[in-house]
Design a protein around this motif. Structure first.
Motif, short mmCIF file in Angstrom:
data_model
loop_
_atom_site.label_atom_id
_atom_site.label_comp_id
_atom_site.label_asym_id
_atom_site.label_seq_id
_atom_site.Cartn_x
_atom_site.Cartn_y
_atom_site.Cartn_z
N ALA A 65 2.54 1.48 2.23
CA ALA A 65 1.13 1.85 2.06
C ALA A 65 0.23 0.83 2.73
CB ALA A 65 0.80 1.97 0.57
N ASP A 66 0.53 -0.45 2.54
CA ASP A 66 -0.27 -1.51 3.13
C ASP A 66 -0.24 -1.44 4.65
OD1 ASP A 66 -1.55 -4.29 2.05
OD2 ASP A 66 -0.64 -4.60 4.02
N ALA A 67 0.94 -1.21 5.21
CA ALA A 67 1.08 -1.14 6.67
C ALA A 67 0.33 0.06 7.24
CB ALA A 67 2.56 -1.08 7.05
N MET A 68 0.39 1.18 6.54
CA MET A 68 -0.32 2.38 7.02
C MET A 68 -1.83 2.16 6.99
SD MET A 68 1.93 5.69 5.78
CE MET A 68 1.79 5.39 4.01
N ALA A 69 -2.31 1.49 5.94
CA ALA A 69 -3.74 1.20 5.85
C ALA A 69 -4.17 0.28 6.98
CB ALA A 69 -4.07 0.59 4.48
N ARG A 70 -3.33 -0.68 7.30
CA ARG A 70 -3.66 -1.61 8.39
C ARG A 70 -3.60 -0.92 9.76
NH1 ARG A 70 -4.37 -6.74 7.33
NH2 ARG A 70 -4.09 -7.42 5.18
N SER A 71 -2.97 0.24 9.80
CA SER A 71 -2.94 1.02 11.05
C SER A 71 -4.14 1.94 11.17
CB SER A 71 -1.66 1.84 11.12
OG SER A 71 -0.53 0.99 11.26
N GLY A 72 -5.04 1.88 10.20
CA GLY A 72 -6.26 2.66 10.29
C GLY A 72 -6.33 3.88 9.41
N ALA A 73 -5.29 4.11 8.59
CA ALA A 73 -5.31 5.25 7.68
C ALA A 73 -6.04 4.90 6.39
CB ALA A 73 -3.88 5.69 7.36
N MET A 74 -6.49 5.93 5.68
CA MET A 74 -7.05 5.77 4.35
C MET A 74 -5.95 6.18 3.37
SD MET A 74 -10.70 7.37 5.44
CE MET A 74 -9.85 8.29 6.72
N VAL A 75 -5.41 5.21 2.65
CA VAL A 75 -4.14 5.39 1.94
C VAL A 75 -4.32 5.33 0.43
CG1 VAL A 75 -1.79 4.53 1.66
CG2 VAL A 75 -2.92 4.36 3.89
N THR A 76 -3.67 6.27 -0.24
CA THR A 76 -3.52 6.23 -1.69
C THR A 76 -2.04 6.07 -1.99
OG1 THR A 76 -5.43 7.68 -2.06
CG2 THR A 76 -3.84 7.47 -3.86
N GLY A 77 -1.70 5.06 -2.75
CA GLY A 77 -0.31 4.85 -3.16
C GLY A 77 -0.17 5.15 -4.64
N ILE A 78 0.87 5.92 -4.99
CA ILE A 78 1.09 6.23 -6.40
C ILE A 78 2.50 5.86 -6.83
CG2 ILE A 78 -0.62 8.09 -6.41
CD1 ILE A 78 1.75 10.10 -6.48
N ASP A 79 2.63 5.47 -8.08
CA ASP A 79 3.93 5.10 -8.63
C ASP A 79 3.79 5.14 -10.15
OD1 ASP A 79 6.48 3.63 -9.21
OD2 ASP A 79 6.42 3.26 -7.06
N LEU A 80 4.92 5.13 -10.84
CA LEU A 80 4.91 5.08 -12.30
C LEU A 80 5.39 3.73 -12.82
CD1 LEU A 80 6.25 8.66 -13.14
CD2 LEU A 80 3.91 7.80 -13.44
N ALA A 81 5.73 2.81 -11.92
CA ALA A 81 6.12 1.46 -12.31
C ALA A 81 4.87 0.59 -12.29
CB ALA A 81 7.18 0.91 -11.36
N ALA A 82 4.30 0.36 -13.47
CA ALA A 82 2.99 -0.31 -13.57
C ALA A 82 3.01 -1.71 -12.97
CB ALA A 82 2.56 -0.36 -15.03
N LYS A 83 4.07 -2.46 -13.20
CA LYS A 83 4.12 -3.84 -12.69
C LYS A 83 4.13 -3.86 -11.17
CE LYS A 83 6.47 -5.98 -16.65
NZ LYS A 83 7.70 -6.69 -17.10
N ALA A 84 4.88 -2.96 -10.57
CA ALA A 84 4.93 -2.89 -9.11
C ALA A 84 3.55 -2.53 -8.55
CB ALA A 84 5.98 -1.88 -8.66
N LEU A 85 2.84 -1.63 -9.22
CA LEU A 85 1.50 -1.25 -8.78
C LEU A 85 0.54 -2.43 -8.86
CD1 LEU A 85 0.84 2.31 -10.25
CD2 LEU A 85 1.09 1.68 -7.86
N ARG A 86 0.66 -3.24 -9.90
CA ARG A 86 -0.22 -4.41 -10.01
C ARG A 86 0.05 -5.38 -8.87
NH1 ARG A 86 0.40 -3.59 -15.69
NH2 ARG A 86 2.11 -5.10 -15.86
N VAL A 87 1.32 -5.52 -8.51
CA VAL A 87 1.67 -6.38 -7.38
C VAL A 87 1.05 -5.83 -6.09
CG1 VAL A 87 3.59 -7.14 -5.91
CG2 VAL A 87 3.77 -7.30 -8.40
N ALA A 88 1.12 -4.51 -5.91
CA ALA A 88 0.55 -3.88 -4.72
C ALA A 88 -0.96 -4.11 -4.66
CB ALA A 88 0.85 -2.38 -4.72
N GLN A 89 -1.62 -3.95 -5.79
CA GLN A 89 -3.07 -4.15 -5.85
C GLN A 89 -3.44 -5.60 -5.56
OE1 GLN A 89 -3.44 -2.63 -9.81
NE2 GLN A 89 -4.14 -0.60 -9.15
N LEU A 90 -2.68 -6.52 -6.13
CA LEU A 90 -2.95 -7.94 -5.91
C LEU A 90 -2.74 -8.32 -4.46
CD1 LEU A 90 -3.62 -10.71 -7.07
CD2 LEU A 90 -1.19 -11.03 -7.58
N HIS A 91 -1.66 -7.78 -3.86
CA HIS A 91 -1.41 -8.08 -2.45
C HIS A 91 -2.54 -7.56 -1.57
CE1 HIS A 91 0.87 -8.87 1.22
NE2 HIS A 91 0.39 -7.71 1.65
#
Length: 240
Positions: A65-91
């Motif tokens: 998701a991060d790489a696609m956003a950096r390529s110019g896309a508008m990205v929504t990432g979804i998951d059910l693993a809350a801890k992993a999502l917090r890591v994604a948001q922090l990154h």
């Protein structure tokens, strides 16, 4: 409600326990970091990402998701693993990644909420971890706009895949934590193609992924016996 979610609590716990390691390039998720440029280049060659609304299903810590956003896309990432999502948001905050947001929601629930909202949907290395992969495929098809693309990648259920992806990757080379994959949950290309047909997705392109343990190099190939990728397209609306 949890009981009807298309998710395995043990799988969610597995990835949540490793959440703090998602962005360690030499950690348990090193293979995902190594294959990400290949996935990105292939996706972008089929469906140029710049300016597109993209959904990443099962985004984990946000590597794709991060790489696609950096390529110019508008990205929504979804998951059910809350801890992993917090890591994604922090990154995303630390790296100041533009145009990326993350939500803790199932793909089926999002399909009911926002059908036909995305130019493309990616669902990579996720189908082999859910109880009902066909349900995920249907939801991805519902979320993409007519004419849009849905990308899948997963593991073939084959003797070669068992040898390479489980025995080799998890127990011999220690590329992945032991127990990352279960052979019974792997999906043959013919099975995934059937799920796609049932969801009215047309299979357009197929690629395999190979790995050389001596050079530690990955590349895309025509061999789909272990890892493979599908590019599928939702038919455009027919004008009366």
């Amino acid at each position: 409600m949890t009981s009807i979610l298309n998710a395995d609590p043990a799988e969610l716990a597995k990835f949540s326990d490793l959440a703090h390691r998602w962005w360690d390039m030499e950690g348990e998720f090193r293979p995902l970091h190594q294959i990400n440029p290949l996935r990105m280049e292939w996706i972008n060659s089929v469906c140029p990402l710049k300016g597109q609304q993209i959904l990443d299903v099962g985004c984990g810590g946000g590597i794709l998701a991060d790489a696609m956003a950096r390529s110019g896309a508008m990205v929504t990432g979804i998951d059910l693993a809350a801890k992993a999502l917090r890591v994604a948001q922090l990154h995303a905050l630390e790296a100041q990644t533009p145009n990326v947001q993350y939500r803790e929601i199932s793909v089926e629930a999002l399909a009911a909420e926002q059908p036909g909202s995305f130019d493309a949907v990616t669902c990579m290395e996720m189908l082999e971890h859910v109880p009902d992969p066909a349900s995920v495929v249907r939801a991805c098809a519902a979320l993409v706009k007519p004419g849009g693309w849905v990308f899948f990648s997963t593991l073939n259920r084959s003797s070669k895949s068992f040898l390479f992806a489980i025995v080799g990757a998890e127990y011999v080379l220690n590329l992945l934590p032991r127990g990352t994959h279960e052979y019974a949950k792997m999906i043959r290309p013919s099975e995934l193609a059937s799920y796609c047909r049932s969801a009215s997705l047309d299979l357009r392109h197929t690629r395999g992924m190979a790995y050389n343990p001596l050079t530690r190099r990955y590349w895309l190939s025509a061999d789909t016996s272990v890892n493979y990728l599908f590019a599928t397209q939702k038919p455009a609306s027919v004008t009366p």
